[in-house]
Design a protein around this motif. Structure first.
Motif, short mmCIF file in Angstrom:
data_model
loop_
_atom_site.label_atom_id
_atom_site.label_comp_id
_atom_site.label_asym_id
_atom_site.label_seq_id
_atom_site.Cartn_x
_atom_site.Cartn_y
_atom_site.Cartn_z
N ARG A 160 0.98 -1.33 -0.46
CA ARG A 160 0.30 -0.05 0.31
C ARG A 160 0.64 1.44 0.03
O ARG A 160 2.34 1.81 0.97
CB ARG A 160 -0.78 -0.31 1.71
CG ARG A 160 -1.86 1.52 1.13
CD ARG A 160 -2.53 0.82 2.50
NE ARG A 160 -3.40 2.41 2.60
CZ ARG A 160 -4.98 2.22 2.43
NH1 ARG A 160 -5.17 1.16 1.46
NH2 ARG A 160 -5.75 2.84 2.63
N ASN B 285 1.15 4.56 0.57
CA ASN B 285 0.82 6.19 1.49
C ASN B 285 1.41 7.62 1.40
O ASN B 285 2.23 7.95 1.30
CB ASN B 285 0.72 6.10 3.20
CG ASN B 285 0.12 4.16 3.26
OD1 ASN B 285 -1.55 4.74 3.10
ND2 ASN B 285 0.77 3.81 4.70
N LYS C 141 -10.36 12.67 0.96
CA LYS C 141 -9.78 11.49 0.39
C LYS C 141 -10.30 10.75 -0.76
O LYS C 141 -11.37 10.86 -1.01
CB LYS C 141 -10.09 10.09 1.38
CG LYS C 141 -9.28 11.01 3.38
CD LYS C 141 -9.31 9.84 4.33
CE LYS C 141 -8.57 9.02 3.68
NZ LYS C 141 -9.06 7.77 5.59
N ARG D 266 -9.81 7.16 -3.79
CA ARG D 266 -9.35 6.62 -3.48
C ARG D 266 -9.20 5.44 -4.99
O ARG D 266 -10.48 5.47 -6.04
CB ARG D 266 -9.23 5.63 -2.56
CG ARG D 266 -8.61 3.83 -2.50
CD ARG D 266 -8.83 2.90 -1.94
NE ARG D 266 -8.27 2.70 -1.12
CZ ARG D 266 -7.90 1.79 0.08
NH1 ARG D 266 -8.60 0.75 -0.44
NH2 ARG D 266 -7.33 1.49 1.14
N ASP E 214 -4.02 5.60 -2.48
CA ASP E 214 -4.74 6.92 -1.76
C ASP E 214 -4.54 8.41 -2.02
O ASP E 214 -3.12 8.45 -1.95
CB ASP E 214 -5.25 7.38 -0.08
CG ASP E 214 -6.17 5.31 -0.40
OD1 ASP E 214 -6.78 5.31 -0.89
OD2 ASP E 214 -5.70 4.38 0.42
#
Length: 658
Positions: free
Chosen positions: A169, A171, A424, A426, A431
């Motif tokens: 992931r 970030n 936010k 995605r 993200d």
């Protein structure tokens, strides 16, 4: 240019929560850096000699004052562009309660059992480390390796790679750490007897009043990174905040699990690799240990890095890559100089046509060199299609957030304030987030509000938008929206003002554009006589660099290039060529700069594919080599060579911040 390293290891002999492998880690890192990577200057702070005897030299002990003095008055002091700096810490980490439900994180020194004049336990706090690293000038190359609990926030940057998920992931935003229940009873339960495993944390500490080393409102968690953005910087942390980092006996050698995996990975990669490859190989090693030896282990390796130094573009400890972040900043300035100043659009203004800027998306036809030095293609070039296509078609999505209207207030209102919203976004596993707008139910964004995504399956992917209230304890959702990409018309802007789900009367205003696969055109090869400012990673030190291992059986998509084309010239890491935008003779016309639509593109729009491009062709994955076991009795450091930095009187820990 100088290569310097400070290595700290603490076993805490004859104390509660004693460890046994941290001094081994420290001395192993010191030996690796000096013998393999030719570091000219290294210093070691340890509390126990390899034979088990205690260290008595006052300047050798890793006390709070000595650690801060060596960091601030030796490693950081006088650093120049081109310097390669390394800080290694193996020991305990902990959390410190600061009141109002917040916690800070800290490294635990040798003298942590004492109490200072203010009643505080001596600890090396995260803001102190941030303050020292904030002094590094642009062009420095910093690597921090923390084999302890609660180390993932010690580099003040917003970007990180989390290996606890598959694919990894990416970030783009960091939040303050949240408190984890750390007690003596929990420490005992976390031991792994069959592996002689011990957790590398101490119970949570109650903090008292102390002098903060950073001004209020500073920090990457509030979009005010204290590290100079021109510093090429990386941090390996042995676990996420809630995870337990282990000290264990692996192959008859006591040490940190992360250090063991990093050593093994470097050996298999022949000590020449990028940080991305190092992380992938080390994470695979750790997963193997978990599956075969320590199934109850929950730690996962985390990599934080400066937003301008992509892990795929920097070769480990190679001084020629010290200025990567500086090059990236210069490239962004070139791009910004050609970008139109697009502000918030009114309903009456016509939709502007996109301005083509430098591509930060994938580069087609990745290549690797085989051991004989020949070049073998690992995938075909993209097949460009016109218009929407079948499932699995690649698309580049561009989103610009303008404003929110009539948001519901999720704050208590005790102090008369209202929600602090941010947005936010995605697509898949990527993200992004806008900055936080404080105390505003009708926020507007005019900067840091443009985002680009790469969708591998336009027919099935969706853009997930969530408006969130930023809280001290826990963020809460104000409203959300899901937009299928297949519903978007190709190659044209759509401006939307849409009601939020579960958001009352709240609405979000934004514009969006989807370009099919041809929106990312391959860069043209650079002329043979052109000399790039930065050597390609494949040319660094050795010609052969093995590909990264597959994770979870995933295979690379032959239709996708996996490079990040940062514009440093010459071949990119995974193939293709990027234009050398730093060259005075560079052609800066939009056609040469590529196909990205925004003037300040998102640097890591293709990072999940970089980290997920596991196989890169089954034919070239090398057979695993049996790693060399670290020496069980490393050479004892020369204590007389370590000298206390010259301080101007007073406490070393305070003078380090003078």
């Amino acid at each position: 240019m100088v290569k310097k390293a400070l290595c700290v290891g603490l076993n805490y002999p004859h104390k509660n929560h004693q460890l046994y492998g941290c001094v081994n880690d420290c001395l192993d890192w010191n030996k690796l850096l000096t013998d393999t990577f030719q570091f000219e200057e290294t210093r070691v702070l340890i509390d126990q000699n390899p034979d088990g005897s205690l260290v008595n030299a006052p300047t050798q002990l890793p006390t709070r004052d000595n650690i801060l003095a060596q960091l601030g008055s030796w490693l950081v002091l006088g650093a120049q562009p081109g310097d390669v700096l390394v800080f290694v810490f193996a020991g305990h980490g902990c959390q410190v309660r600061t009141g109002y439900g917040q916690v800070d994180e800290a490294l635990v020194p040798e003298d942590y059992g004492q109490v200072d004049a203010q009643g505080n336990t001596p600890l090396v706090m995260d803001d102190e480390i941030h303050a020292l690293f904030s002094r590094l000038p642009a062009g420095c190359y910093l690597t921090v390796i923390l084999d302890c609990c609660h180390g993932s926030h010690m580099l003040d940057v917003p970007t990180s790679v989390d290996t606890s998920e598959t694919p990894f992931r990416m970030n783009q935003r960091i939040e303050r750490p949240r408190e984890v229940q750390r007690t003596d009873e929990g420490w005992q339960k976390a031991m792994i007897p069959h592996a002689q495993g011990r957790p590398r944390f101490i119970p949570t500490v109650n903090g008292g009043p102390r002098q903060k080393r950073l001004p209020e409102g500073a920090g990457a968690h509030v979009d005010r990174m204290t590290l100079d953005p021109g510093v090429t910087a990386f941090l390996f942390a042995a676990g996420r905040t809630p995870e337990t980092v282990n000290d264990a006996n692996i192959k008859a050698h006591q040490g940190g699990v992360m250090s063991f995996c990093l050593f093994q990975a470097l050996h298999e990669l022949q000590h020449v690799c990028t940080y991305e490859q190092w992380l992938e190989r080390a994470a695979a090693k750790l997963a193997d240990i978990r599956a075969k030896y320590m199934p109850m282990m929950d730690q996962t390796i985390q990599l934080s890095f400066c937003p301008n130094s992509a892990p795929s573009e920097v070769v480990v400890f190679d001084p020629r890559y010290a200025t990567v972040a500086q090059h990236r900043l210069s490239q962004q300035q070139l791009q910004q100089g050609m970008s139109p100043q697009d502000g918030l659009l009114s309903q009456q203004e016509p939709m502007p046509q996109p301005m083509r800027e430098a591509s930060t998306d994938f580069v087609p036809d990745p290549r690797y060199r085989d051991p004989q030095g020949s070049s073998q293609s690992m995938g075909a070039a993209p097949v460009y299609q016109a218009g929407p296509g079948p499932a699995g078609q690649v698309g580049i999505l561009y989103v610009e957030i303008f404003a929110c209207h009539n948001l519901i207030n999720t704050d208590t209102g005790i102090l008369g304030d209202v929600s602090d919203p941010y947005v936010k976004l995605r697509v898949g596993t990527v993200d992004y987030a806008t900055p936080v707008i404080n105390n505003n139910l009708n926020p507007r964004w005019t900067e840091n509000n443009r985002f680009s995504f790469k969708s591998k399956d336009v027919q099935h992917d969706s853009l997930e938008i969530e408006v969130v209230n930023s809280n001290m304890m826990r963020d809460d959702c104000i409203g959300r929206l899901s937009l299928p990409l297949a519903s978007l018309p190709p190659r044209q802007w759509s401006q939307k003002r849409t009601r939020l789900q579960d958001g009352g009367e709240g609405e979000i205003e934004f514009r969006i554009r989807l370009d099919p696969e041809q929106g990312s055109a391959p860069s043209q090869p650079a002329p043979a006589q052109q000399v790039s400012h930065m050597p390609s990673p494949s040319q660094a030190q050795r010609q052969y660099r093995p590909p990264s291992p597959a994770r979870g059986g995933a295979s690379a998509d032959p239709q996708l290039g996996l490079g990040l084309g940062l514009g440093f010239g010459g071949p990119s890491l995974l193939g293709g060529h990027a234009p050398d935008l730093m060259s005075p003779q560079a052609d800066l016309t939009p056609a040469n700069l590529g196909q990205n639509i925004f003037g300040q593109p998102n640097l890591f729009s293709s990072m999940p594919d970089l980290l997920g491009g596991a196989g890169l062709g089954a034919g070239l994955t090398p057979q695993p080599q049996q790693p060399q076991q670290p020496q069980q009795q490393p050479h004892q450091p020369q204590l007389q060579q370590l000298q206390q930095p010259q301080l101007q009187g007073g406490s070393p820990s305070l003078d380090a911040f003078a």
